[in-house]
Design an enzyme around this catalytic site. Structure first.
Site, PDB file in Angstrom:
ATOM      1  N   ASP A 236      -6.661  18.183 -15.641  1.00 38.51           N
ATOM      2  CA  ASP A 236      -6.949  16.815 -16.066  1.00 38.51           C
ATOM      3  C   ASP A 236      -6.436  16.704 -17.503  1.00 38.51           C
ATOM      4  O   ASP A 236      -6.992  17.299 -18.422  1.00 38.51           O
ATOM      5  CB  ASP A 236      -8.462  16.575 -16.000  1.00 38.51           C
ATOM      6  CG  ASP A 236      -8.855  15.203 -16.544  1.00 38.51           C
ATOM      7  OD1 ASP A 236      -7.993  14.525 -17.139  1.00 38.51           O
ATOM      8  OD2 ASP A 236     -10.036  14.828 -16.376  1.00 38.51           O
TER       9      ASP A 236
ATOM     10  N   TYR B  30     -15.836  16.440 -17.503  1.00 41.63           N
ATOM     11  CA  TYR B  30     -16.219  15.038 -17.540  1.00 41.63           C
ATOM     12  C   TYR B  30     -17.270  14.783 -16.454  1.00 41.63           C
ATOM     13  O   TYR B  30     -17.178  15.319 -15.346  1.00 41.63           O
ATOM     14  CB  TYR B  30     -14.954  14.184 -17.331  1.00 41.63           C
ATOM     15  CG  TYR B  30     -15.224  12.754 -16.966  1.00 41.63           C
ATOM     16  CD1 TYR B  30     -16.020  11.942 -17.792  1.00 41.63           C
ATOM     17  CD2 TYR B  30     -14.707  12.191 -15.806  1.00 41.63           C
ATOM     18  CE1 TYR B  30     -16.279  10.632 -17.445  1.00 41.63           C
ATOM     19  CE2 TYR B  30     -14.966  10.877 -15.467  1.00 41.63           C
ATOM     20  CZ  TYR B  30     -15.758  10.104 -16.277  1.00 41.63           C
ATOM     21  OH  TYR B  30     -16.026   8.810 -15.938  1.00 41.63           O
TER      22      TYR B  30
ATOM     23  N   LYS C 144      -6.956   5.422 -20.051  1.00 37.04           N
ATOM     24  CA  LYS C 144      -7.137   5.858 -21.440  1.00 37.04           C
ATOM     25  C   LYS C 144      -5.834   5.683 -22.215  1.00 37.04           C
ATOM     26  O   LYS C 144      -5.354   4.580 -22.336  1.00 37.04           O
ATOM     27  CB  LYS C 144      -7.612   7.323 -21.454  1.00 37.04           C
ATOM     28  CG  LYS C 144      -8.727   7.642 -20.445  1.00 37.04           C
ATOM     29  CD  LYS C 144     -10.025   6.989 -20.812  1.00 37.04           C
ATOM     30  CE  LYS C 144     -11.223   7.390 -19.970  1.00 37.04           C
ATOM     31  NZ  LYS C 144     -11.140   7.342 -18.533  1.00 37.04           N
TER      32      LYS C 144
ATOM     33  N   ARG D  46       0.851  -1.207   0.000  1.00 36.81           N
ATOM     34  CA  ARG D  46       0.000   0.000   0.000  1.00 36.81           C
ATOM     35  C   ARG D  46       0.882   1.251   0.000  1.00 36.81           C
ATOM     36  O   ARG D  46       0.567   2.257  -0.631  1.00 36.81           O
ATOM     37  CB  ARG D  46      -0.921   0.001   1.227  1.00 36.81           C
ATOM     38  CG  ARG D  46      -1.598   1.347   1.474  1.00 36.81           C
ATOM     39  CD  ARG D  46      -2.858   1.261   2.310  1.00 36.81           C
ATOM     40  NE  ARG D  46      -2.682   0.604   3.581  1.00 36.81           N
ATOM     41  CZ  ARG D  46      -2.075   1.146   4.652  1.00 36.81           C
ATOM     42  NH1 ARG D  46      -1.563   2.355   4.583  1.00 36.81           N
ATOM     43  NH2 ARG D  46      -1.968   0.471   5.780  1.00 36.81           N
TER      44      ARG D  46
END
Ligand SMILES: Nc1ncnc2c1ncn2[C@@H]1O[C@H](COP(=O)(O)OP(=O)(O)O)[C@@H](O)[C@H]1O
Ligand SMILES: C[C@@](O)(CCOP(=O)(O)O)CC(=O)O
Length: 902
Positions: A200, A125, A225, A73
């Site tokens: 972004d 978005y 993406k 983690r």
């Protein structure tokens, strides 16, 4: 051990050692980005075996104390490699990989504190919008949405002390609007030095745009993406150069535990190696596709096109135009066809994959933004987004062209010898013609409909529990007039319910809560309770009475369920009835039938047939025995929706009332779902019978009475079952005597009278009578009348029905009527078994011109029509309809033109 925050040895992007120059005179030049992408190299993390691909450290823990890694983690070697590589190609000194793009944004937004202000774009978005809304609603943060394509629109929102974050996307998705990242960063820093500019960068990827180079503080990407490129993993990356921000980000990721897993880190690292080559190919094809669509005349959004308004800004801050573009077709329906018609272009949300994708943002990726906001932010409902992959460009263009042709968006022009766009007005016209399927009807037609009430002769209440009911239409009707509105509103006007009027903005209805039913689908048996609750808590809250809200609910619920994507016509629906409302004569069913029919017509779910023009001198004799012109299939469709409306009004209706209202006549009805053969069967012989209906004027609720009998059935099952059985025998006997040709008229009437009395006594045992009904029954039974009476409908008040024998004289009837009226009851002598649902023909040739129409109350229309001067047909019937007296209403309606009946 946390993710690597190497503050001492700040490592910038282009520091991968470049080869020694061939000549001592030539300096070493930095590698190009495509080389950097392909070369995964971390001098600080050499693999012990020299493996050429970064190994997957698929482990949660690391042994030992004080080592570089202890728990995945907090840190993992595979992820460190990835983060190093991402930092390198992003001009960043710090990079972090997390579980998704939204996880990346979440980590960043956690820097905000209550009272902070955020400035964000207005074309964000959908997921970003959703998370921002959450932070606004739960984190005490103010969010300003502005048009970031215009840097000056940001300035008024900047608060020197409160603005904590400016959140930008460029190009935006899906409208490909450009924000001048460099200029905005500068303006923000000058006015609010503490504000963090966040970008972004998903649409571009670091290969095409590195906002940190333009003054942004934090950049994040949905690595699902382009960075990964294969739609086989979810990941997000965050990059920055400011050490204190990096520390905060590292802390949050470690604390929240959303760092990317070792396996996904490996996959992402593998994907990034081919980022440049993929995007080069994808961009080249995008340019071809954009140019092709543009040349056809579509409005195309792509920063590579010469007419893109911010092309120069984009060229200044980026290295390419990307592989996402969008275009408008002028029609949502056409867009849906195109999207559904492609083969190579897959319908999918997301983008950045090697495969080409096509989508409609308003129904997919941006559906989480409500329609009103979408409209306010200028997101066209017909917008198609294309995300170009690496397939052969000619194949992609062919596939798109075929879908455009099939959808009717382009057509071959033989003069030009090429395909050209079908102009939106042509599409609209075609759609209108197709929708109405009849030539002479105007696109936005006023619809006038009417449906009868009913009298249940035998079997009310029992019918809800599977017993056969026998019912007939009465000549008292509800009328519904649907008038188009062009202001985006729907309104209802219920003259009979305290003259109630209310209107709603259609776009503000809770469209998110409704899944409209396509034309070929029936409404499921159960009502959509969540939608009903949402409507009652929202648009229908604070209404004076439940009658107002349930009747309004019928209209809104049906309208929303029947709506087609992209077609939300405004309208007003006015209802008026010659029937008493709530008196057991089926006012709710006739209202339901009118509402369902009008809305089905509005949404072009049903059509009315075109009939030959009237043959005679122009005046048409119209009666409710008129032409049966509504086909059975249409009637069945209307009846199904009228039943849905009845469920809204009544809770658990049997369906007998709406069936009579739609089909008219007299019928035997068995509800579905009792193991018996359900269905509707016409009964002959009813029409010749005379009935007196007497309204007790005691108000009651059918819903409650039906529910009460249901409860009694649970509490006293044996008693109720024996009553139901007895009522079934009565209905069967009534059908038998009515159908028996051998029976004398007198025997028929005597038999029916006995059955009426018997049925009433069972209804009394079911607990649905009322002292007022008993008073009516006793009065009609007393000499000299000696008539048989029963309650009809739900009882508890409402109406009683009395069979009138053939030899009952007019004088005696007058006395009875007078006596009943004197007791404050309302008696109606009514004919039964007339026509069911009627629709006033919309065809001009079937309408009676206003000048030729009789004035209500005038028995014979004028023989020679007056000159047709100014006005020929009524533009709208609404003013007359709403002001007509009840006694004139049905005559006026009949005089309007030809009615088409079921
Ligand atoms: N003309 C009308 N306009 C508006 N709503 C109506 C009309 N007629 C009936 N309704 C609706 O139907 C309800 C009456 O249903 P119900 O109690 O079953 O009476 P009925 O026995 O007349 O069908 C009303 O409360 C109202 O919600
Ligand atoms: C009591 C019932 O049998 C008839 C209801 O009639 P009305 O709503 O009272 O007109 C219920 C039903 O059949 O849905």
């Amino acid at each position: 051990m946390g993710p690597s925050v190497d503050t001492k040895n700040r490592r910038l992007s282009h520091d991968l050692p470049t080869p020694d120059s061939e000549s001592p005179l030539r300096s070493r030049k930095p590698y190009k980005l495509s080389t950097l992408c392909a070369t995964v190299e971390n001098p600080d993390q050499k693999d012990q075996y020299g493996s050429s691909s970064v190994p997957i450290y698929q482990t949660a823990t690391f042994k030992g104390v004080g080592g570089e890694y202890d728990y995945t983690r907090s840190g993992n070697p595979t992820r460190s490699h990835l983060e190093h590589h991402i930092a390198k190609i992003s001009s960043a000194s710090h990079a972090f990989a997390v579980s998704s793009g939204m996880a990346a944004l979440d980590v960043i937004l956690r820097m905000l504190k209550p009272g902070d202000e955020v400035i964000a774009g207005d074309d964000l978005y959908g997921g970003t919008n959703r998370l921002l809304a959450y932070v606004r609603n739960h984190g005490g943060v103010t969010v300003h949405h502005v048009d970031t394509t215009d840097p000056t629109s940001i300035i008024p929102c900047i608060n020197p002390t409160k603005t904590a974050m400016v959140l930008l996307e460029s190009p935006t998705n899906p409208l490909l609007k450009i924000a001048d990242l460099a200029l905005i960063s500068k303006e923000v820093k000058e006015r609010a030095p503490a504000a963090v500019v966040v970008v972004d960068n998903t649409m571009m990827s670091p290969y095409l745009q590195r906002p940190l180079e333009h003054g942004a503080d934090i950049v994040y990407d949905s690595a699902t993406k382009y960075l990964s490129g294969h739609h086989d993993l979810m990941a997000g990356v965050i990059t920055c150069n400011r050490d204190e921000l990096a520390k905060q980000i590292a802390f949050t990721i470690n604390a929240a535990g959303n760092a990317l897993t070792p396996f996904d880190s490996f996959l992402l690292l593998r994907g990034v190696k081919t980022l440049a080559v993929r995007l080069d190919r994808q961009q080249a094809t995008s340019s071809l596709v954009a140019t092709y669509l543009h040349s056809l005349g579509f409005k195309v959004n792509y920063p590579g096109l010469p007419d893109h308004p911010s092309r120069e800004v984009h060229q200044r801050i980026s290295d390419g135009n990307g592989a996402v573009l969008s275009f408008e077709t002028g029609s949502k329906e056409i867009s849906e066809k195109i999207v559904g018609g492609t083969r190579l272009w897959g319908i999918s949300v997301s983008f950045g994959c090697v495969n080409s994708l096509i989508s409609m943002p308003c129904v997919m990726s941006h559906a989480s933004i409500d329609p009103a906001t979408r409209a306010a932010r200028g997101l066209p409902e017909d917008l198609i987004r294309l995300c170009v992959g690496i397939e052969d460009s000619a194949d992609l263009l062919d596939d798109l062209e075929q879908a455009l042709i099939d959808a009717g968006a382009i057509t071959y022009n033989s003069q030009l010898n090429r395909y050209v766009r079908v102009q939106p007005d042509e599409i609209l016209l075609e759609k209108a013609v197709e929708k109405l399927a009849i030539g002479s009807i105007k696109t936005r037609q006023e619809w006038f409909v009417s449906a009868p009430g009913k009298v249940i002769l035998f079997g009310e209440h029992a019918v809800v529990h599977g017993v056969t009911a026998i019912a007939a239409s009465v000549d008292l009707r509800c009328y519904g007039l649907l008038t188009p509105r062009e202001d985006g509103k729907m309104s209802v006007h219920f003259n009979d319910i305290s003259n109630f009027y209310k209107e709603w903005d259609i776009d503000t209805l809770p469209w998110k809560n409704v899944a409209p039913l396509s034309k070929d689908k029936n409404h499921p048996p159960e009502l959509d309770q969540p939608l009903i609750e949402r409507l009652l808590e929202g648009p229908l809250k604070h209404l004076e009475s439940t009658r107002e809200s349930t009747s309004s609910l019928v209209l809104i619920y049906l309208y929303m369920k029947l709506s087609k994507p992209g077609y939300r016509p405004g309208f007003n629906f006015t209802a008026r009835a010659t029937l008493p409302v709530g008196a057991g004569l089926g006012s709710s069913a006739s209202f339901s039938t009118c509402a369902a029919t009008a809305l089905l017509l509005l949404q072009a779910r049903i059509n009315v047939p075109d009939l030959p023009p009237p043959s005679s001198d122009g005046h048409i004799h119209i009666s409710h025995e008129g032409r049966r012109a509504i086909p059975p299939k249409t009637a069945e469709e209307i009846n199904r929706w009228a039943f849905i409306a009845e469920k809204i009004l009544q809770g658990n209706p049997s369906g007998v009332d709406n069936s009579v209202s739609v089909f008219g006549g007299a019928l035997a009805y068995v509800k579905e779902g009792f193991g018996k053969k359900s269905g509707i069967e016409a009964i002959q012989g009813f029409k010749s019978l005379r009935f007196l209906l007497t309204n007790s004027k005691i108000p009651r609720s059918t819903k409650q009475l039906v529910a009460g009998v249901g409860q009694k059935k649970i509490n006293e099952p044996e008693l109720v079952q024996s009553l139901l059985n007895a009522i079934q025998v009565i209905s069967d006997e009534a059908r038998r005597v009515l159908a028996d040709p051998e029976l004398s008229r007198e025997t028929l009437l005597t038999a029916l009278a006995a059955l009426i009395r018997e049925n009433h006594s069972h209804l009394v045992s079911l607990g649905v009578s009322h002292p007022a009904l008993e008073a009516i029954r006793e009065k009609t039974a007393s000499p000299p009348y000696n008539l048989s009476t029963k309650l009809t409908g739900a009882g508890g008040g409402g109406c009683a029905v009395t069979l009138v024998p053939d030899d009952f004289t007019t004088d005696v009837m007058q006395d009875l009527l007078a006596e009943l009226s004197a007791n404050n009851f309302d008696p109606y002598l009514t004919a039964v078994g007339g026509s069911g649902l009627g629709i006033l023909s919309p065809h001009d040739k079937h309408r009676v011109k206003r000048a030729e129409r009789a004035v209500p109350g005038q028995v014979t229309p004028p023989k020679s029509p007056r000159e047709q001067s100014v006005e020929v047909y009524d533009d709208t019937l609404r003013p007359s309809f709403e002001t007509m007296t009840i006694s004139e209403l049905s005559e006026w309606a009949q005089e309007l033109g030809r009615w088409l009946y079921v």
